[in-house]
Every structure is written in C-alpha cells, then in structure tokens.
Design an enzyme around this catalytic site. Structure first.
Site, PDB file in Angstrom:
ATOM      1  N   VAL A 296       8.520  15.264  41.730  1.00  0.00           N
ATOM      2  CA  VAL A 296       8.947  16.528  41.023  1.00  0.00           C
ATOM      3  C   VAL A 296       9.177  17.556  42.008  1.00  0.00           C
ATOM      4  O   VAL A 296       8.198  17.747  42.840  1.00  0.00           O
ATOM      5  CB  VAL A 296       8.061  16.921  39.719  1.00  0.00           C
TER       6      VAL A 296
ATOM      7  N   ASP B  67       0.517  10.038  25.822  1.00  0.00           N
ATOM      8  CA  ASP B  67       0.186  10.506  27.004  1.00  0.00           C
ATOM      9  C   ASP B  67      -0.202  11.654  27.399  1.00  0.00           C
ATOM     10  O   ASP B  67      -0.383  12.306  28.325  1.00  0.00           O
ATOM     11  CB  ASP B  67       1.005   9.958  28.578  1.00  0.00           C
TER      12      ASP B  67
HETATM   13  N1  LIG Z   1       8.903  21.215  34.724  1.00  0.00           N
HETATM   14  C1  LIG Z   1       8.022  21.371  35.621  1.00  0.00           C
HETATM   15  N2  LIG Z   1       7.680  22.592  36.018  1.00  0.00           N
HETATM   16  C2  LIG Z   1       6.686  22.469  37.095  1.00  0.00           C
HETATM   17  N3  LIG Z   1       6.050  21.470  37.396  1.00  0.00           N
HETATM   18  C3  LIG Z   1       6.375  20.150  36.820  1.00  0.00           C
HETATM   19  C4  LIG Z   1       7.220  20.284  35.807  1.00  0.00           C
HETATM   20  N4  LIG Z   1       7.451  18.803  35.438  1.00  0.00           N
HETATM   21  C5  LIG Z   1       6.486  18.161  36.242  1.00  0.00           C
HETATM   22  N5  LIG Z   1       5.697  19.076  36.918  1.00  0.00           N
HETATM   23  C6  LIG Z   1       4.732  18.671  37.887  1.00  0.00           C
HETATM   24  O1  LIG Z   1       4.871  17.225  38.402  1.00  0.00           O
HETATM   25  C7  LIG Z   1       3.783  16.450  38.011  1.00  0.00           C
HETATM   26  C8  LIG Z   1       4.251  15.093  37.554  1.00  0.00           C
HETATM   27  O2  LIG Z   1       5.011  15.307  36.475  1.00  0.00           O
HETATM   28  P1  LIG Z   1       5.388  14.145  35.316  1.00  0.00           P
HETATM   29  O3  LIG Z   1       3.922  14.090  34.882  1.00  0.00           O
HETATM   30  O4  LIG Z   1       6.430  14.506  34.546  1.00  0.00           O
HETATM   31  O5  LIG Z   1       5.587  12.735  36.209  1.00  0.00           O
HETATM   32  P2  LIG Z   1       5.148  11.404  35.803  1.00  0.00           P
HETATM   33  O6  LIG Z   1       5.691  10.564  37.095  1.00  0.00           O
HETATM   34  O7  LIG Z   1       5.743  10.880  34.370  1.00  0.00           O
HETATM   35  O8  LIG Z   1       3.777  11.285  35.810  1.00  0.00           O
HETATM   36  P3  LIG Z   1       2.618  10.333  35.362  1.00  0.00           P
HETATM   37  O9  LIG Z   1       2.102   9.411  36.573  1.00  0.00           O
HETATM   38  O10 LIG Z   1       1.457  11.017  34.659  1.00  0.00           O
HETATM   39  O11 LIG Z   1       3.235   9.496  34.032  1.00  0.00           O
HETATM   40  C9  LIG Z   1       3.144  17.246  36.984  1.00  0.00           C
HETATM   41  O12 LIG Z   1       1.561  16.980  36.785  1.00  0.00           O
HETATM   42  C10 LIG Z   1       3.373  18.544  37.376  1.00  0.00           C
HETATM   43  O13 LIG Z   1       2.517  18.906  38.218  1.00  0.00           O
END
Ligand SMILES: Nc1ncnc2c1ncn2[C@@H]1O[C@H](COP(=O)(O)OP(=O)(O)OP(=O)(O)O)[C@@H](O)[C@H]1O
Length: 434
Positions: free
Chosen positions: A109, A220
């Site tokens: 991200v 989740d």
């Molecule tokens: N809109 C946002 N604003 C700020 N930080 C964000 C945002 N979206 C995500 N993040 C940051 O990025 C990290 C990863 O995002 P996200 O959980 O959507 O990814 P993921 O790959 O689906 O993670 P997981 O392994 O938990 O499935 C979050 O824990 C957060 O710290």
C-alpha cells in the site's frame, strides 16, 4: 488527562507485526520473507537491486533522474510479484508515490499524491499473480457495493478509483491513519482506556451490522484492519505505569486524538451465498466453528469482535497460538467446555482433537510442555477482564460472553450487541463500578 502535544502518527517504516500471518484462505505456500522497506530514492525490491540485468538496464535511467509526468520505464517485479518502485515516481501520470504505508499478503500500500485532485491517497498495488489479481477484482466488487450503500462514507474505507497498471491491479483509497494494532505496538502493547474501547467497539459493530445487512461477511477483522481516520495523537501520562519502573518514554502512552475508525481489507470478504466450508481468517481471531469445519457465516465476524475487544483492553492478542488443538484448549480454558453437539459434528480433519469423540484431547495431546504452559497461564474470561478494566468490567464481561458463545447460532448478532448495556450505559443490573 493532560494533553502533552499533538503529533502526526508516522506511517513510514512501521515494523511488521511479528504475529501477523498470511491468510489461510488464499495463501500459504508462497508467502515468504518480509519485503525490503522503501529506501529513499532507491528501488523498493531487493530482486531488482540484486538482479544483474536490472542493475545494468536501469541504473542509467535513475542517474538521469526520474520522469515527473510519465511513468518510469518498465522493470521486472520482485520474485513474489510485488511491484518494484522508487519514491517520487509516478503510477500512471496521475499518481506520484510519496511513501510506502504498509504491506500485506495481497500487495503493497503506497501513499501517493493524486495530481488531479491534489490530495493524498493510499494505493494498494496488488501482486501480479493471478490468484491475487482475481481476489483484488472481488475486493473491488465489494468496495463498490459498500460505497453505494455507505452514504456518509463513515464505516468502511472509501474506494476512489481502480486500474490495471503493468499487470498490477491498483486500488485507490482515501488515505486513512494508523491501525489500532499500530497504536498497541507503539504503546508497547499497553491497553486503550475502557471508554475508548467502548467507542471503537460501537463503531466496529455498526460497520459490521452495515456489512451484514448487505449480506457480506468480512471474515478478516483484526486490529490491523481497523484504521483510525486521523493520524493525530496525544501523549498522556500512563498512571498505571508510573508506579512501576519503566523504560525511557514508557511513562507516557499515545492515544488517538479522535476516535473515528473505518474498516479496511475486503480481500477475504465473502458473500452470503458462497461456499463457507473452507478455512478463513487470521488464526488468533478464528471462530471455533471454522476450526471444527462446521461451516461458518456472519457469527464468525462477531467472535472476532470479542477477540478484538479483549486485545484492546489488555494490549495482547487473546489466543496466541499457531495450532488447532492448542487453540481449542485455550478457548476451553478461558470460556469453559465446548458444547457436546459441536464436538459430535466436527469434520473428519478435526476428529483427532477429541478423545472418543467426547472431550478435547488435552493436555494428553499437547505437543510440548511449553504449549501446556501457554494454555494454563490463561485466566478465565471474568478474571482476565477484571485484571485490565477498572470500571464497566461487569457489563463488558457480559457482552463478551454473548460474543464468545461457542455455538454460532447463539452468538450475539451485531445489532443485538449494539443494544447491550456496555454500549447503552444501562449498567444498573451489573451493579458497577466493581
Ligand atoms: N486507506 C488506507 N490508508 C492508510 N493505510 C492503509 C490503507 N489501506 C491499507 N493501509 C495500510 O496497508 C496495510 C495493508 O493493507 P491491506 O490489509 O488492505 O493489505 P492486504 O494485502 O490485504 O493485507 P493482509 O495480509 O492483512 O490481507 C494495512 O495494514 C495498513 O497499514
């Protein structure tokens, strides 16, 4: 409560949660070591730096400087399919990369500046691997559905845009603040005050009730996936800690300046009509019906709310385990015995956790003394709450008992939980404060 100063919660270089695990529904075998952090003005992605081809092919580009309007020249992804980038580059002419905010199983991200709207956004750049691309398309579907119905946009993170860039699905979100987990970690795993926990719990349940009305199951929920809207925080003296000897800085703890939160990460969200027999969600927060293979639905989200509330009050995850039998033993230790009718219905894979199909094979089935100790040291729910919460403990215990019903059909629903005296303030029947 004195306010010392207001500061911006830093996003960069947040270390990874040691107990953050890949999601089992999507991913087990290929989630390997953490990725390198962003190096200022350098590539993010060791593969790229280590690759002979890459170093020769691209070094000249960077010595000449990074193009400001166009996208940088194409370069290979790292070996896990993550996009390799440098801070200051563009993702399409519209978005300029400012920093890396986080990373998960699905991708990275990035904090970017939207050159068109002149506002910061968070872009999830999904790994260029088919299963993650497909999951991202489902996440977009869910996000769009949520956005259509969440009129005030106050419950779930808002999607602003999405596009496919060099084989990476990119989802553009409003930029939010740190996660509740970031706060716990920053505070050396010290708890939030109970009134703040109540406020977080209320918003969490409102968001869940909203999702469940739309026939969506998050699956989740965890402190990492609950983000504060604002990054501002205040530093306050930690009176509990003042009486003990603490390390430098531990006499103070950080509290968010405002309590508004939103849910993120709809990559595992399930529609009601889908097959619900597979294993979902990060381990610590997994409901018993998921472990026992009984099928799952909305109540698995409510179990997770119970785990999250305890974690926010105590500072530590309730069921810190990596293994099913130990997890079930921990649940029995904290909450009492599993009901017979659930044991009888456990699927073939879970039969081995029970002796003659009647009771948990514990402590006999423990794999180590350490594992037995980890279970023994857990207190009963009532004691656990009373150790950490000074007022509202009785109401909270009663709420948690409703959220931690083993039988999912008896578990509190999101709207029922919202009507609980812990939230309505009608705590007379508990005779509080304790
Ligand atoms: N809109 C946002 N604003 C700020 N930080 C964000 C945002 N979206 C995500 N993040 C940051 O990025 C990290 C990863 O995002 P996200 O959980 O959507 O990814 P993921 O790959 O689906 O993670 P997981 O392994 O938990 O499935 C979050 O824990 C957060 O710290």
């Amino acid at each position: 409560m004195e306010t010392q100063r207001i500061v911006e919660f830093p996003h960069q270089n947040l270390d990874k949660r040691p107990r953050k695990r890949p999601r089992l529904a999507w991913d087990v075998p290929d989630h390997v070591p953490p990725h390198p952090k962003v190096l200022p003005a350098l590539y993010c992605g060791q593969e790229f730096v280590n690759s002979v081809v890459s170093v020769f092919s691209y070094s000249s580009i960077y010595y000449k400087g990074i193009p400001h309007n166009g996208s940088p020249p194409w370069r290979p992804d790292d070996k896990e399919g993550h996009y390799v980038f440098a801070v200051g580059e563009n993702i399409t002419p519209r978005y300029r990369i400012l920093s890396k905010m986080g990373e998960g199983t699905f991708g990275q991200v990035l904090e970017c500046l939207d050159n068109e709207k002149k506002e910061p956004v968070a872009i999830k750049v999904v790994r260029s691997i088919n299963k993650y691309r497909e999951a991202a398309m489902i996440e977009i579907d869910v996000l769009q559905k949520l956005a259509r119905h969440d009129v005030g946009g106050s419950r779930c993170v808002q999607i602003r845009n999405w596009f496919d860039y060099r084989n990476h699905i990119c989802i553009v979100f409003e930029k939010l603040g740190p996660s509740l987990y970031d706060f716990l970690r920053k505070n050396h795993y010290r708890s939030f005050p109970i009134d703040l926990v109540r406020e977080f719990g209320r918003q969490l349940l409102e968001s869940l009730a909203f999702m469940h009305d739309l026939r969506l199951i998050h699956t989740d929920l965890k402190p990492e996936n609950i983000l504060l809207v604002s990054s501002e925080y205040i530093k306050v003296p930690d009176y509990k800690f003042l009486s003990r000897s603490g390390k430098d800085g531990s006499y103070f703890k950080n509290l968010p300046k405002t309590s508004a939160i939103k849910l993120i990460d709809f990559g595992s969200t399930a529609f009601e009509h889908q097959d619900h027999s597979y294993v979902v969600s990060t381990r610590h927060y997994r409901a018993p019906e998921v472990i026992l293979g009984l099928g799952w639905s909305y109540p698995c989200d409510l179990w997770r709310v119970g785990c999250i509330l305890v974690e926010l009050c105590s500072g530590e995850a309730l069921f810190q385990t990596h293994e099913n039998l130990e997890h079930l033993a921990m649940m029995e230790r904290v909450l009492g015995p599993l009901p017979q009718h659930m044991i009888m219905r456990a699927d073939r894979r879970s039969e081995k956790y029970f002796r003659k199909g009647a009771r948990l094979d514990w402590p006999e089935g423990a794999t180590s003394r350490e594992s037995m100790r980890a279970v023994w040291k857990l207190p009963r729910l009532q004691n656990l709450v009373m150790q950490h919460v000074d007022h509202s403990a009785g109401a909270l215990i009663d709420l948690l008992q409703g959220l931690f019903r083993f039988d999912p059909s008896e578990r509190l629903k999101a709207r029922e939980a919202l009507r609980h005296p812990f939230f309505t303030g009608d705590i007379r029947r508990y005779g509080y404060p304790l």
